[in-house]
Design a protein around this motif. Structure first.
Motif, PDB file in Angstrom:
ATOM      1  N   GLU A 321       8.806  66.116  15.935  1.00 21.45           N
ATOM      2  CA  GLU A 321       9.055  67.413  16.565  1.00 21.45           C
ATOM      3  C   GLU A 321       9.989  68.272  15.724  1.00 21.45           C
ATOM      4  O   GLU A 321       9.858  69.488  15.659  1.00 21.45           O
ATOM      5  CB  GLU A 321       9.575  67.235  17.998  1.00 21.45           C
ATOM      6  CG  GLU A 321       8.464  66.897  18.979  1.00 21.45           C
ATOM      7  CD  GLU A 321       7.113  67.577  18.621  1.00 21.45           C
ATOM      8  OE1 GLU A 321       7.060  68.816  18.617  1.00 21.45           O
ATOM      9  OE2 GLU A 321       6.133  66.862  18.311  1.00 21.45           O
ATOM     10  N   THR A 322      10.954  67.636  15.063  1.00 18.64           N
ATOM     11  CA  THR A 322      11.861  68.393  14.194  1.00 18.64           C
ATOM     12  C   THR A 322      11.093  68.945  12.993  1.00 18.64           C
ATOM     13  O   THR A 322      11.299  70.087  12.584  1.00 18.64           O
ATOM     14  CB  THR A 322      13.018  67.485  13.736  1.00 18.64           C
ATOM     15  OG1 THR A 322      13.637  66.950  14.903  1.00 18.64           O
ATOM     16  CG2 THR A 322      14.034  68.245  12.924  1.00 18.64           C
ATOM     17  N   MET A 323      10.182  68.127  12.474  1.00 19.16           N
ATOM     18  CA  MET A 323       9.378  68.610  11.336  1.00 19.16           C
ATOM     19  C   MET A 323       8.501  69.777  11.778  1.00 19.16           C
ATOM     20  O   MET A 323       8.374  70.780  11.081  1.00 19.16           O
ATOM     21  CB  MET A 323       8.486  67.492  10.801  1.00 19.16           C
ATOM     22  CG  MET A 323       9.273  66.312  10.254  1.00 19.16           C
ATOM     23  SD  MET A 323       8.121  65.087   9.589  1.00 19.16           S
ATOM     24  CE  MET A 323       8.776  63.598  10.301  1.00 19.16           C
ATOM     25  N   ARG A 324       7.923  69.636  12.964  1.00 26.58           N
ATOM     26  CA  ARG A 324       7.063  70.713  13.450  1.00 26.58           C
ATOM     27  C   ARG A 324       7.897  71.980  13.691  1.00 26.58           C
ATOM     28  O   ARG A 324       7.477  73.095  13.381  1.00 26.58           O
ATOM     29  CB  ARG A 324       6.344  70.295  14.728  1.00 26.58           C
ATOM     30  CG  ARG A 324       5.244  71.283  15.146  1.00 26.58           C
ATOM     31  CD  ARG A 324       4.672  70.946  16.512  1.00 26.58           C
ATOM     32  NE  ARG A 324       4.216  69.581  16.622  1.00 26.58           N
ATOM     33  CZ  ARG A 324       3.008  69.156  16.245  1.00 26.58           C
ATOM     34  NH1 ARG A 324       2.149  70.004  15.738  1.00 26.58           N
ATOM     35  NH2 ARG A 324       2.674  67.892  16.374  1.00 26.58           N
ATOM     36  N   ALA A 325       9.118  71.790  14.199  1.00 24.11           N
ATOM     37  CA  ALA A 325       9.985  72.946  14.445  1.00 24.11           C
ATOM     38  C   ALA A 325      10.213  73.706  13.135  1.00 24.11           C
ATOM     39  O   ALA A 325      10.187  74.944  13.100  1.00 24.11           O
ATOM     40  CB  ALA A 325      11.318  72.496  15.043  1.00 24.11           C
ATOM     41  N   ASP A 520      21.297  74.446   6.817  1.00 22.69           N
ATOM     42  CA  ASP A 520      22.669  73.971   6.598  1.00 22.69           C
ATOM     43  C   ASP A 520      22.726  72.480   6.925  1.00 22.69           C
ATOM     44  O   ASP A 520      22.332  72.082   8.021  1.00 22.69           O
ATOM     45  CB  ASP A 520      23.626  74.642   7.596  1.00 22.69           C
ATOM     46  CG  ASP A 520      23.930  76.091   7.293  1.00 22.69           C
ATOM     47  OD1 ASP A 520      23.709  76.517   6.155  1.00 22.69           O
ATOM     48  OD2 ASP A 520      24.420  76.775   8.208  1.00 22.69           O
ATOM     49  N   HIS A 521      23.283  71.677   6.023  1.00 26.11           N
ATOM     50  CA  HIS A 521      23.371  70.242   6.333  1.00 26.11           C
ATOM     51  C   HIS A 521      24.710  69.937   7.022  1.00 26.11           C
ATOM     52  O   HIS A 521      25.431  69.040   6.597  1.00 26.11           O
ATOM     53  CB  HIS A 521      23.290  69.361   5.101  1.00 26.11           C
ATOM     54  CG  HIS A 521      22.198  69.665   4.124  1.00 26.11           C
ATOM     55  ND1 HIS A 521      21.713  68.727   3.251  1.00 26.11           N
ATOM     56  CD2 HIS A 521      21.495  70.775   3.853  1.00 26.11           C
ATOM     57  CE1 HIS A 521      20.773  69.249   2.491  1.00 26.11           C
ATOM     58  NE2 HIS A 521      20.629  70.504   2.835  1.00 26.11           N
ATOM     59  N   GLY A 522      25.057  70.680   8.059  1.00 28.41           N
ATOM     60  CA  GLY A 522      26.283  70.354   8.804  1.00 28.41           C
ATOM     61  C   GLY A 522      26.032  69.124   9.664  1.00 28.41           C
ATOM     62  O   GLY A 522      24.937  68.944  10.191  1.00 28.41           O
ATOM     63  N   ILE A 523      27.050  68.284   9.792  1.00 26.50           N
ATOM     64  CA  ILE A 523      26.917  67.085  10.635  1.00 26.50           C
ATOM     65  C   ILE A 523      27.640  67.341  11.951  1.00 26.50           C
ATOM     66  O   ILE A 523      28.815  67.705  11.957  1.00 26.50           O
ATOM     67  CB  ILE A 523      27.519  65.851   9.929  1.00 26.50           C
ATOM     68  CG1 ILE A 523      26.707  65.545   8.658  1.00 26.50           C
ATOM     69  CG2 ILE A 523      27.553  64.648  10.867  1.00 26.50           C
ATOM     70  CD1 ILE A 523      27.195  64.324   7.888  1.00 26.50           C
ATOM     71  N   LYS A 524      26.933  67.171  13.040  1.00 26.41           N
ATOM     72  CA  LYS A 524      27.544  67.408  14.357  1.00 26.41           C
ATOM     73  C   LYS A 524      28.762  66.508  14.500  1.00 26.41           C
ATOM     74  O   LYS A 524      28.697  65.313  14.202  1.00 26.41           O
ATOM     75  CB  LYS A 524      26.525  67.117  15.449  1.00 26.41           C
ATOM     76  CG  LYS A 524      26.855  67.786  16.745  1.00 26.41           C
ATOM     77  CD  LYS A 524      25.617  67.785  17.613  1.00 26.41           C
ATOM     78  CE  LYS A 524      25.864  68.132  19.031  1.00 26.41           C
ATOM     79  NZ  LYS A 524      26.603  69.134  19.497  1.00 26.41           N
ATOM     80  N   ASP A 525      29.859  67.100  14.937  1.00 29.91           N
ATOM     81  CA  ASP A 525      31.121  66.381  14.874  1.00 29.91           C
ATOM     82  C   ASP A 525      32.037  66.909  15.974  1.00 29.91           C
ATOM     83  O   ASP A 525      32.233  68.124  16.084  1.00 29.91           O
ATOM     84  CB  ASP A 525      31.752  66.638  13.492  1.00 29.91           C
ATOM     85  CG  ASP A 525      32.992  65.826  13.265  1.00 29.91           C
ATOM     86  OD1 ASP A 525      32.938  64.897  12.450  1.00 29.91           O
ATOM     87  OD2 ASP A 525      34.028  66.115  13.900  1.00 29.91           O
ATOM     88  N   ARG A 555      19.196  74.543  13.729  1.00 35.18           N
ATOM     89  CA  ARG A 555      17.958  75.303  13.483  1.00 35.18           C
ATOM     90  C   ARG A 555      17.932  76.669  14.154  1.00 35.18           C
ATOM     91  O   ARG A 555      16.888  77.286  14.268  1.00 35.18           O
ATOM     92  CB  ARG A 555      16.704  74.495  13.869  1.00 35.18           C
ATOM     93  CG  ARG A 555      16.513  73.309  12.963  1.00 35.18           C
ATOM     94  CD  ARG A 555      15.230  72.565  13.182  1.00 35.18           C
ATOM     95  NE  ARG A 555      14.866  71.843  11.965  1.00 35.18           N
ATOM     96  CZ  ARG A 555      15.542  70.804  11.471  1.00 35.18           C
ATOM     97  NH1 ARG A 555      16.601  70.343  12.084  1.00 35.18           N
ATOM     98  NH2 ARG A 555      15.175  70.246  10.334  1.00 35.18           N
ATOM     99  N   THR A 556      19.056  77.161  14.600  1.00 40.34           N
ATOM    100  CA  THR A 556      19.097  78.556  15.036  1.00 40.34           C
ATOM    101  C   THR A 556      18.972  79.411  13.784  1.00 40.34           C
ATOM    102  O   THR A 556      19.697  79.189  12.807  1.00 40.34           O
ATOM    103  CB  THR A 556      20.459  78.880  15.694  1.00 40.34           C
ATOM    104  OG1 THR A 556      20.726  77.897  16.662  1.00 40.34           O
ATOM    105  CG2 THR A 556      20.453  80.248  16.327  1.00 40.34           C
TER     106      THR A 556
END
Ligand code: GAL
Length: 955
Positions: A321-325, A520-525, A555-556
């Motif tokens: 689903e993430t790939m499709r998004a 952006d490769h931010g890591i949720k933290d 992905r916003t």
């Protein structure tokens, strides 16, 4: 005497690709052969070195009851074991190839599984790993199967003879560092683990092994030729085309071709004695001809992005689903191409590219960028010992992905210098697949490549290349050009996109580019919202350079994506509308305009007074037509009138609903009437206050206090903005790091000297000089207030003093504070999103509304953001503000200084005031975080300036 302590782990530092794996082959999902996903919870034990534990855990009967658990696919460092590391190009270990540190986090993974009861007892079985970082050794039921490297590539092992109906023990030892790490120095987080699927595949007797679908298209005859080469003989059927042929036999029929704009796929089946494999066939022909990349006879223009695989919680372990998004977001933003930077993606992503239509540059899992620090000495790509590993990587990519029509170019890798190994890869790929072209950016002479590719070249250089005046080898001069990376989307930006697109569309040699990068490769933290480099205590890191995407980590879409969508829209509306026509151009390469419906609307002061549909011919690609607009409505209320025309999807498509907007244009009809205030009221001096119409001022300082019932504080000239990542620039190009210059000259610490408060008959005039300590530069600034009794007008005049020639201003305007209750914002001007001088294409003139919080753009590292451009008037906190001329509007719940000092979004907390910025000018954005700065026409020069605002209280 010297000895190695443990030769059992020699494979970790061995330059060879590994032992035991089956030869690479096409990746496919069988229609009928059984398979068993081994994804899920696995037992997990982390040790600090490659040999801290022996391999007894691989023996059946081993009790791992006290081990932790991790999810597979996944990275253990994102599941509470160890921590991620972010470096751009520096190796986070000593460069001594192929040796790696003794401290080598090693994750033992264990999974016990039963075969489903209906698992066939005949035939064989294959165990497939789609991605493991960076080196794995594996055992099934105690038998050592081998080891492999090549993190983002599949590896299969024959295991049929080892399987039992129940209690199978699969043991996988994964080392974070290996010789392979030297080949995987991509700019991203280092994230060890089994991060893609693990699957057991039944292989019936007579099953399909490997196959190559050749499906070309002859644009002259309109026919496609299909030939499926298969290791195991069989038949190929394509019902819609009445095809039923033996493998290896070509068949030519009339077909609809596949393109990214018209992704026509034909369902087929490959049937061998033991298996049926579904095929999705796209007919297309890619050639290099007349110095152009042509598909189906036409030169294509890439409107592309670089895509790393990223999920803020799962890292590079992406679900479907993430790939499709990603694919849907790309299609909805007019993007037509993806470079899979810098490794082959999960194979399902390519299925989606085939299905929805995206041109793909499939890139090999190869980067050795860190060797640049030692002048490329010992670079593995120029050392024959490593060539087998390089060829193995090339083969694993090509064999896995060769049946995807979306893949039009193979890329050897990224930033790996040059060398014999790369040449060997290119030769092997050319030999194996003559139906696609080969790309590699680092090959400046294009010795091994079919396209001249560069990254971050300036507009001026790209124009030179477009004109063929760039020199280089003869071979290079005859090749088409792409920017495989440009427009570095780090933080606020990228600026200058429209200027690049104009070049791409002006010169045939330029076949477009790929924005760096998608996400952006931010890591949720919990601590920071999103973490970036350094947030995990890494001793070496590159900070937020890992957050440089067109979409935020969740992905916003960022404003950069809205800008890109506008700049690359498939339909252009040009002309000035004043003659009652608008010129419509089909900017696509293959499709006509029949997928779109067209609309017009007529606005007065941003409000639509009439609208309707516009009839546009179905223009072929590249064709234009002048389309007549309706008669303008009679009543334009004396306001500023304009046409807006739009193209929307005429019907639901697989990627977007009916009415989804794809392109627009605006054409002014009548000009704006600037606000005027007759200076009929005069200032009246009281004991502590001066009043002028609805406004009151401090009698001593001339500072504005109130406008009607609205309290205003600290209104003054403002030149400082919290530097953007592009203002900060990249360390290797100090000359365009504007924030360095600005801070050196103290533009963040300007002082305001009060020179005079003058009461005239019809004006209150406050004279000041705004200047930084230690320097002679200053801005003589005069605030002149007049009023007609109801409204109050401020005219600001700025005269630079001293030598400002090398010092553009970050911004030029005023800022002031309002009560924190100010929340709703309405404006007539550019919107809905932020815009700066060189990021303004997507800013649409209209009436907009937001809250103060809604105006903020959540860049992962806080920085200047949120300005709305070309604002005629804005309302906030009980005030109405009209500009002469139009202005940039911004408002936030913290000061610029607080924004400047914040490192993460969580550092920003709302204060007691809302700070409003009304800017006459802003410096351009550019992409100096990794590329050129703003073009000269977007520089905000310190020059004499005058601008006005009319304030009134909203009744
Ligand atoms: C390029 C590189 C990318 C990325 C980018 C900057 O040089 O190929 O991987 O590092 O710069 O973000």
């Amino acid at each position: 005497m010297s000895f190695r302590t443990n030769t059992a782990i020699d494979y970790v530092e061995d330059v060879s690709p590994g032992t035991g794996a089956l030869p690479p082959r096409a990746w496919y999902a069988s229609s009928d052969a059984a398979s068993l996903s081994l994804n899920g919870d696995w037992r997990f034990r982390l040790s600090g070195t490659a040999d801290a534990e022996d391999d007894s855990f691989a023996e059946p009967g081993y009790d791992a009851g006290d081990w932790a658990e991790v999810s597979v696919p996944g990275h253990w460092v994102l599941q509470g074991h160890g921590a991620p590391i972010y470096t751009n190009h520096l190796y986070p270990f000593p460069v001594d190839p192929p040796r790696v540190p003794t401290e080598n986090p090693t994750g033992d993974h264990l999974r016990v599984f039963d075969l489903p009861s209906d698992w066939p007892s005949d035939g064989g079985a294959v165990l497939r790993f789609d991605g493991v970082e960076s080196c794995a050794r594996l055992w099934l039921n105690g038998t050592d199967l081998g080891e492999f490297k090549g993190s983002r590539l599949p590896h299969e092992f024959a295991v049929g003879h080892l399987l039992k109906p129940s209690g199978n023990v699969l043991a996988v030892r994964v080392h974070q560092w290996s010789a392979g790490s030297y080949l995987e120095d991509q700019d991203q987080w280092w994230l060890p683990g089994i991060f893609r699927d693990v699957t057991l595949l039944h292989r019936p007797a007579g099953a399909v092994l490997d196959f190559f679908v050749h499906a070309s298209y002859d644009h002259v005859s309109g026919e496609g030729t299909l030939k499926v080469d298969s290791d195991v003989d069989g038949r190929v059927t394509v019902p819609a085309l009445d095809i039923d042929v033996a493998t290896g036999e070509p068949v030519t029929v009339v077909v609809e071709p596949w393109t990214a704009e018209t992704p026509k796929l034909y369902d087929g089946v490959l049937v061998t004695e033991g298996e049926r494999v579904p095929l999705r066939i796209g007919f297309r022909t890619v050639v290099l001809e007349d110095g152009r990349i042509k598909v189906n006879g036409k030169a294509v223009l890439f409107k592309g992005v670089n895509r790393h695989e990223w999920h803020p919680e799962k890292g590079r372990a992406l679900d479907l689903e993430t790939m499709r998004a990603d694919v849907l977001l790309m299609k909805r933003h007019n993007i037509n191409a993806v470079r899979t930077s810098h490794y082959p993606p999960h194979p399902a992503f390519l299925d989606l590219c085939d299905e929805y239509g995206l041109w793909v540059i499939d890139e090999c899992d190869l980067e050795t960028h860190g060797f640049t620090e030692q002048a490329w000495r010992d670079n593995p790509v120029d050392d024959d010992r490593w060539t087998p590993a390089l060829l193995d990587r090339a083969a694993r990519m090509v064999e896995r992905d060769k049946n995807h029509p979306s893949v039009v170019l193979w890329s050897l890798g990224n930033e790996a210098g040059t060398g014999r190994g790369l040449t060997a890869m290119a030769e092997w790929i050319h030999g194996r697949d003559a139906s696609r072209l080969v790309h590699y950016e680092g090959d400046i002479n294009c010795r091994d490549t079919d396209v001249y590719s560069r990254m971050y070249a300036s507009h001026a250089e790209v124009e030179q290349i477009g004109r063929g005046l760039d020199g280089g080898t003869l071979k290079r001069r005859e090749l088409p050009f792409i920017l495989c990376e440009y427009a570095h989307a780090m933080g606020n930006g990228p600026g200058g996109l429209a200027d690049y697109q104009r070049l791409f569309e002006s010169y045939e040699r330029l076949q477009g580019g790929f924005v760096w990068e998608w996400i952006d490769h931010g890591i949720k933290d919990e601590r920071y919202g999103y973490a970036y480099g350094g947030d995990f205590g890494e001793e070496l890191h590159d900070g937020n350079f890992v957050c440089d995407g067109l979409v935020f980590p969740d992905r916003t879409p960022s404003p950069g994506l809205a800008e890109f969508k506008k700049v690359i829209e498939p339909v252009a509306f040009t002309g000035d509308g004043s003659d009652g026509t608008v010129r419509v151009t089909n900017r696509q390469d293959f499709a006509d305009l029949s997928a779109f419906a067209f609309e017009w609307s007529y606005q007065v002061d941003g409000e639509t007074v009439e609208s309707g549909s516009l009839s546009v011919p179905t223009l072929t690609p590249g064709e234009s037509a002048d389309v007549k607009l309706p008669e303008p409505p009679a009543d334009n209320r004396g306001g500023e009138a304009q046409w807006t025309v739009r193209a929307v999807l005429a019907a639901d498509t697989p990627w977007g609903p009916k009415d989804h907007p794809v392109a627009w244009g605006q054409f002014p009809v009548t000009a704006r009437v600037s606000p005027s205030v007759a200076a009929t009221a005069g200032p009246v001096a009281g004991e502590r206050v001066i009043t002028l119409g609805p406004a009151s001022f401090d009698a001593r300082t001339g500072a504005l206090r109130t406008i009607g019932g609205v309290e205003v504080n600290d209104l003054r000239l403002d030149v400082w903005r919290a530097p953007t990542d592009n203002d900060d620039g990249a360390s290797w190009q100090d000359d365009i790091c504007y924030s360095l210059l600005w801070r050196k000259f103290g533009l963040h610490r300007m002082r305001h000297r009060l020179d005079a408060v003058e009461l005239g008959d019809d004006a209150l005039t406050v004279r000041t000089r705004v200047a930084p300590a230690a320097w002679e530069v200053g801005l003589a600034t005069v605030y002149r207030w007049t009023s007609d009794g109801d409204r109050v007008k401020l005219t600001v005049s700025v005269a630079p003093e001293g030598d400002w020639s090398a010092l553009p201003l970050p911004r030029l305007g005023i800022r002031f504070g309002l009560d924190a209750g100010a929340d709703l914002v309405r404006w007539f001007g550019g919107g809905p999103g932020e815009a700066y001088p060189d990021t303004k294409a997507a800013s649409m003139l209209g009436r907009w509304e937001s809250t103060v919080d809604g105006l903020q753009t959540p860049y992962v590292r806080p920085q200047e953001n949120g300005a709305r451009a070309d604002v005629r008037w804005a309302e906030i906190g009980g005030l109405r503000i009209e500009g002469d001329p139009e202005f940039f509007f911004g408002a936030r719940r913290w000061t610029t200084e607080q924004l400047d000092s914040a490192e993460h979004r969580t550092d920003l907390t709302p204060g007691e005031r809302v700070w409003v910025s009304l800017d006459h000018g802003q410096h351009g954005i550019g992409t100096a975080s990794c590329g050129p700065g703003p073009l000269p026409q977007y520089h905000l020069r310190a020059e004499p300036a005058e601008f006005s605002f009319v304030f009134s209280e909203i009744s």
